[in-house]
Motif scaffolding. Sequence first.
Motif: not given
Length: 358
Positions: A27-28, A46-47, A114-115, A138-139
């Motif tokens: 989601y963002y 962003r999540y 993870d935000f 960034f993940y």
Amino acid sequence: MLLGFPSNIRRGKGNTTTNANINVQQYYVQDDWRVSNKLTVNLGLRYEFIPAPIEETNRLGNLFVTRDPKSGLYTGTLLWATTNPEVDPLTGVAGEPAHTGGYGQALMRNNYKDFAPRVGFAYQLNNKTVIRSAYGIFYNSTFVQELQDMRKFWPYTIQQNFAANTGVVPDLPITGAGPSFSNTAAIGGWPQNPENRTPYSEQWNFTVQRQLMDDLSLEIAYVGSANKKQVGYDPINSALTPGPGDIQARRILPAYGDLDGGSNKFSSKYNSFRTNLVKRFSKGVQINANYTWGRAMTNSSSLAEATVQNPYDLHQEWERASIDLRHIFQLAYVYELPFGKGKHIGAGWNPFLNTVLG
């Protein structure tokens, strides 16, 4: 080896077919805010929820290594996600039900934090100068690789990695049976730390751009990044202290053999100063010249280059990355040949010459 007495043996048995399921949610929200005629701000959040994948048949195995802070002793706990076809070395019983250690059928914990914030701005200092800056997280998930490694681990796919013929007199020919596959001292493979979290990268920059001429601009920038919780493999069952005699007694887990454990504990940093000179296409010429002075540091350049001395003290491994290039200069250009209609040479050529040479 030429005499039929190998010094090291790696072998395995079992079916490594993997059928994985993973349900990723992302989601963002993002907005551009024009604060004034000179200042624009970009804001975003962003999540990402990337759960540990599961295997359809639950044939996953793992080894969780923990350390007692008081005694300093290490313990290895075998995990499995469905009925164990092998003998549990602790109980001596085969066919035991799933033993997940509280990590569920994925044998890995999920990450719910993870935000990834993003922020940037552009400010027009005057009619020829613009300042820009940005920061973001960034993940990048590596969980599918970890799943495959657990699929290839005891008890559903048994791998062995052990030293042979270490004495004065060889005692194991290449045709010998070797240790039993139920012997944990010979278990090999790539167990994963079930406490792994999602790898991520922090990236930032600060740039000043100046128009020098109508078709010429100069850009000066600082660009940096920090990659954290990156996946890597190291010998988690090493003998941390050198000494004479059999190495097995000096391993942190004497009941197990050589193991390359996967863990998201590696990191790297990059800092650079950059200049970029751009001449837009005009009068038949376009030029893009840039120079970068940078430095890349890491404790693991790549999976293939891991040479860890002590897997529990990675400060010793901090060094220049193998991809570290201190100075980089690049030049790209476009030059339009001055031949043909409307050019300096051949302006009056007939259509045939203009087509061939123009």
